[in-house]
Design an enzyme around this catalytic site. Structure first.
Site, mmCIF file in Angstrom:
data_model
loop_
_atom_site.group_PDB
_atom_site.id
_atom_site.type_symbol
_atom_site.label_atom_id
_atom_site.label_comp_id
_atom_site.label_asym_id
_atom_site.label_seq_id
_atom_site.Cartn_x
_atom_site.Cartn_y
_atom_site.Cartn_z
ATOM 1 C CB ILE A 17 11.295 -3.858 -7.142
ATOM 2 C CG1 ILE A 17 12.854 -3.532 -7.774
ATOM 3 C CG2 ILE A 17 11.213 -4.204 -5.691
ATOM 4 C CD1 ILE A 17 13.653 -4.476 -7.393
ATOM 5 C CG ASP A 59 10.759 3.858 -3.528
ATOM 6 O OD1 ASP A 59 11.388 3.611 -2.510
ATOM 7 O OD2 ASP A 59 10.180 2.945 -3.924
ATOM 8 N NE ARG A 117 6.118 -3.731 -0.026
ATOM 9 C CZ ARG A 117 6.046 -2.676 0.250
ATOM 10 N NH1 ARG A 117 5.004 -1.761 0.121
ATOM 11 N NH2 ARG A 117 7.367 -1.896 0.992
ATOM 12 N N PRO A 118 5.125 -9.836 0.903
ATOM 13 C CG PRO A 118 6.144 -11.504 -0.118
ATOM 14 C CD PRO A 118 5.718 -10.185 -0.286
ATOM 15 C CB ILE A 119 7.364 -10.434 6.221
ATOM 16 C CG1 ILE A 119 6.106 -11.222 6.897
ATOM 17 C CG2 ILE A 119 6.806 -9.016 5.972
ATOM 18 C CD1 ILE A 119 6.055 -10.634 8.431
ATOM 19 C CG ASP A 120 9.167 -14.754 2.144
ATOM 20 O OD1 ASP A 120 8.890 -13.424 1.677
ATOM 21 O OD2 ASP A 120 9.983 -15.726 1.460
ATOM 22 C CG LEU A 121 13.027 -12.873 1.722
ATOM 23 C CD1 LEU A 121 13.350 -11.883 0.656
ATOM 24 C CD2 LEU A 121 13.989 -14.109 1.522
ATOM 25 N NE ARG A 128 4.775 -3.203 3.435
ATOM 26 C CZ ARG A 128 4.422 -4.482 3.731
ATOM 27 N NH1 ARG A 128 3.288 -4.455 4.020
ATOM 28 N NH2 ARG A 128 5.248 -5.419 3.782
ATOM 29 N NE ARG A 130 2.037 5.864 3.894
ATOM 30 C CZ ARG A 130 1.827 4.600 3.824
ATOM 31 N NH1 ARG A 130 0.916 3.936 2.940
ATOM 32 N NH2 ARG A 130 2.807 3.694 4.170
ATOM 33 C CE LYS A 159 8.467 6.750 2.556
ATOM 34 N NZ LYS A 159 8.254 5.081 3.007
ATOM 35 C CG ASN A 160 12.087 4.687 2.449
ATOM 36 O OD1 ASN A 160 11.049 4.792 2.984
ATOM 37 N ND2 ASN A 160 11.787 4.279 1.190
ATOM 38 C CB CYS A 215 0.296 -1.842 0.425
ATOM 39 S SG CYS A 215 1.942 -1.816 -0.594
HETATM 40 C C1 EPZ Z 1 11.675 -0.549 1.103
HETATM 41 O O1 EPZ Z 1 10.641 -1.569 1.119
HETATM 42 C C2 EPZ Z 1 11.170 0.711 0.973
HETATM 43 N N1 EPZ Z 1 10.326 1.245 2.215
HETATM 44 C C3 EPZ Z 1 10.502 0.706 -0.193
HETATM 45 O O2 EPZ Z 1 9.906 2.284 -0.393
HETATM 46 C C4 EPZ Z 1 11.368 0.644 -1.710
HETATM 47 O O3 EPZ Z 1 10.513 0.650 -2.765
HETATM 48 C C5 EPZ Z 1 12.084 -0.974 -1.259
HETATM 49 O O4 EPZ Z 1 12.717 -1.035 0.024
HETATM 50 C C6 EPZ Z 1 12.921 -1.295 -2.418
HETATM 51 O O5 EPZ Z 1 13.882 -0.342 -2.475
HETATM 52 C C7 EPZ Z 1 10.818 1.395 3.269
HETATM 53 O O6 EPZ Z 1 12.247 1.549 3.238
HETATM 54 C C8 EPZ Z 1 10.162 1.624 4.366
HETATM 55 P P1 EPZ Z 1 12.039 -4.938 -0.431
HETATM 56 P P2 EPZ Z 1 10.824 -3.009 1.594
HETATM 57 O O7 EPZ Z 1 12.020 -6.222 0.959
HETATM 58 O O8 EPZ Z 1 12.040 -3.251 2.524
HETATM 59 C C9 EPZ Z 1 9.887 -8.994 -1.882
HETATM 60 C C10 EPZ Z 1 8.465 3.808 -0.886
HETATM 61 O O9 EPZ Z 1 7.714 4.288 -1.787
HETATM 62 N N2 EPZ Z 1 10.023 -9.407 -0.737
HETATM 63 O O10 EPZ Z 1 13.392 -4.845 -0.748
HETATM 64 O O11 EPZ Z 1 9.457 -3.657 1.776
HETATM 65 C C11 EPZ Z 1 8.926 -7.785 -1.982
HETATM 66 O O12 EPZ Z 1 7.587 -8.323 -2.282
HETATM 67 C C12 EPZ Z 1 8.481 2.491 -0.656
HETATM 68 O O13 EPZ Z 1 9.111 4.807 -0.110
HETATM 69 C C13 EPZ Z 1 9.799 -10.907 -0.519
HETATM 70 O O14 EPZ Z 1 9.441 -11.593 -1.507
HETATM 71 O O15 EPZ Z 1 11.384 -3.591 0.080
HETATM 72 C C14 EPZ Z 1 9.380 -7.040 -3.399
HETATM 73 O O16 EPZ Z 1 8.791 -7.741 -4.334
HETATM 74 C C15 EPZ Z 1 7.836 1.637 -1.255
HETATM 75 N N3 EPZ Z 1 9.815 -11.294 0.927
HETATM 76 C C16 EPZ Z 1 10.865 -7.039 -3.014
HETATM 77 O O17 EPZ Z 1 11.171 -8.170 -2.217
HETATM 78 C C17 EPZ Z 1 9.968 -10.469 1.951
HETATM 79 O O18 EPZ Z 1 10.127 -10.809 2.920
HETATM 80 C C18 EPZ Z 1 11.252 -5.840 -2.616
HETATM 81 O O19 EPZ Z 1 11.005 -5.710 -1.351
HETATM 82 C C19 EPZ Z 1 10.492 -9.129 1.462
HETATM 83 C C20 EPZ Z 1 10.347 -8.652 0.404
#
Ligand code: EPZ
Length: 418
Positions: free
Chosen positions: A328, A306, A121-125, A92, A398, A22-23, A116
């Protein structure tokens, strides 16, 4: 609300082939918008997140169709359709369309994804990276994000945290930007590596995939590709946990063992028998598992968040005490209450779950609130005495293509119900 009904106590025996990831496939679906012509994703999992993403791609003008297990995406015509809240909240990974639409159409309008069950799940980065490449980002009203750029130009991006999604979004925008982009403290997850391989096959010039430093030569002409979706490492890990919970022995085919090394290391230390064969990964339960002592989630190649819930499901009946620290996401312990209602002995202390192993769980009615929590409840129910009904099973669909069929084929007593 969909439910799963599981009668515990059946050991699992047999072979199964692990579904596509999926990912890994969701970012490839976003990347397909960059590629004129028909891209083919072979071995694509038929899961609700893929279907939801396909709907959004169609709204952006792509022609998306199934041909057996191949998902075909023709992105010859792409329009920057506004992506509504119900799409971004539901899936997402739609946030990755910001980078792709900005690169292809110079404009992307999207409802902020919001949080969620597992965190804010912020998107600031993501937004920081797109701005570094020249995007102008404004809010349209309360909810809509508008990203525009006359021309994206390569730049230096240094992430404060190696976010998987933000790294992928930066890659999607940078491949069509003018000039070179360097990404520092990039995520090194396999799903980033596979996106780089997919885009390089389509003509991009990305170096450093799998390391913390990526260099992307932007502006190279890209073309549609046929690509095999890699196996899902988390689904494979989940089925390993299922065998180690229920007992028995199973051979998992279509697995990349090196992508699971952090998981197999922990399970082997707890007494599991895990062996590579020419067909795949053989997993066998040999007596009760020992507790994991201390386990902390971390970015790759650390222990994957995960798989945290699934290992908690094993810790509840292991010999001894396990401290699981989730570093995380801020709220990934929803299933603790559900397991305690089945007789587990778990308490929470800030970002840690302290699990004192008990002899056996008792079946009951429990509820899932997120994808991996649902999977963990299945893992626990397979070993519980009596019958367990898991509400919220729609979460598991999902990410798991046929968890009921797969586990039934291995001997589980499992039925799906409404
Ligand atoms: C991906 O999510 C995966 N989803 C997640 O899998 C997985 O848990 C995660 O990576 C970590 O490995 C998909 O690939 C679709 P991150 P993503 O950005 O990209 C913080 C599942 O069960 N953060 O690495 O959203 C965030 O809040 C899902 O299949 C910011 O602060 O993960 C979190 O604490 C769940 N600002 C941490 O980073 C940002 O702009 C990790 O998030 C982005 C993230």
């Amino acid at each position: 609300m969909a439910s799963l009904k599981i009668s515990g106590g059946n050991p699992l025996y047999g072979k199964l082939s692990v579904q596509g990831s999926k990912n890994a496939v969701l970012p490839m679906m976003a990347a397909a918008l960059l590629l004129p012509g028909e891209t083919q994703l072979a071995g694509c999992p038929r899961i609700s997140d893929v279907e939801a993403m396909a709907e959004v791609l169609r709204a952006c003008g792509a022609v998306v169709r199934w041909q057996d297990t191949v998902l075909c995406i023709n992105a010859s015509e792409v329009v920057p359709a506004d992506i509504p809240a119900e799409s971004t909240k539901r899936t997402r990974a739609c946030v990755l369309l910001l980078g792709a639409l900005l690169a292809r159409c110079r404009r992307a309008v999207m409802a902020r994804p919001g949080g969620c069950a597992i965190g804010e799940r912020p998107i600031d980065l993501h937004l920081y990276a797109l701005r570094k490449l020249g995007a102008d980002i404004t809010m349209l009203g309360e909810e809509l994000l508008c990203c525009e750029a006359e021309r994206l130009t390569g730049g230096e991006i240094s992430f404060r945290f190696p976010s998987v999604g933000a790294t992928q979004n930066a890659i999607l925008a940078a491949v069509l930007a003018k000039g070179t982009t360097r990404i520092h403290n990039a995520a090194a997850e396999p799903e980033v590596v596979w996106l780089c391989r997919f885009l390089n096959r389509a003509g991009a010039g990305i170096a450093g995939g799998g390391t913390a430093h990526l260099e992307i030569e932007g502006g190279r002409p890209l073309h549609a590709v046929s690509f095999e979706v890699p196996p899902d490492r988390i689904v494979a890990g989940t089925y390993m946990a299922a065998v180690l919970s229920a007992g028995g022995e199973a051979l998992l085919k279509r697995v990349c063992p090196e992508e699971l090394s952090a998981v197999t290391k922990v399970l082997s230390a707890a007494g599991a028998v895990i062996r590579r064969t020419e067909e795949g990964l053989l997993v066998k339960k040999k007596g009760r598992l020992r507790a994991f002592d201390y386990l902390c989630t971390a970015p790759y190649p650390g222990f994957p968040t995960d798989m945290q819930s699934q290992l908690l499901a094993l810790a509840v009946c292991a010999d001894g005490t396990t401290v699981l620290e989730e570093k995380i996401f801020e709220s990934r312990f929803h299933i603790v209450n559900e397991f305690n209602r089945m007789g587990a002995d778990i308490y929470l202390d800030e970002s840690c779950a302290i699990v004192n192993g008990v002899r056996v769980l008792q079946g009951g009615r429990v509820e899932a609130r997120d994808l991996r929590g649902a999977a963990a409840l299945v893992v626990g129910a397979l070993a519980a005495e009596g019958t367990t009904i898991i509400d919220g099973a729609e979460y598991i669909y999902r990410g798991y293509e046929d968890v009921a069929g797969d586990l039934r084929r291995l001997g589980a007593a499992l039925n799906e119900g409404e």
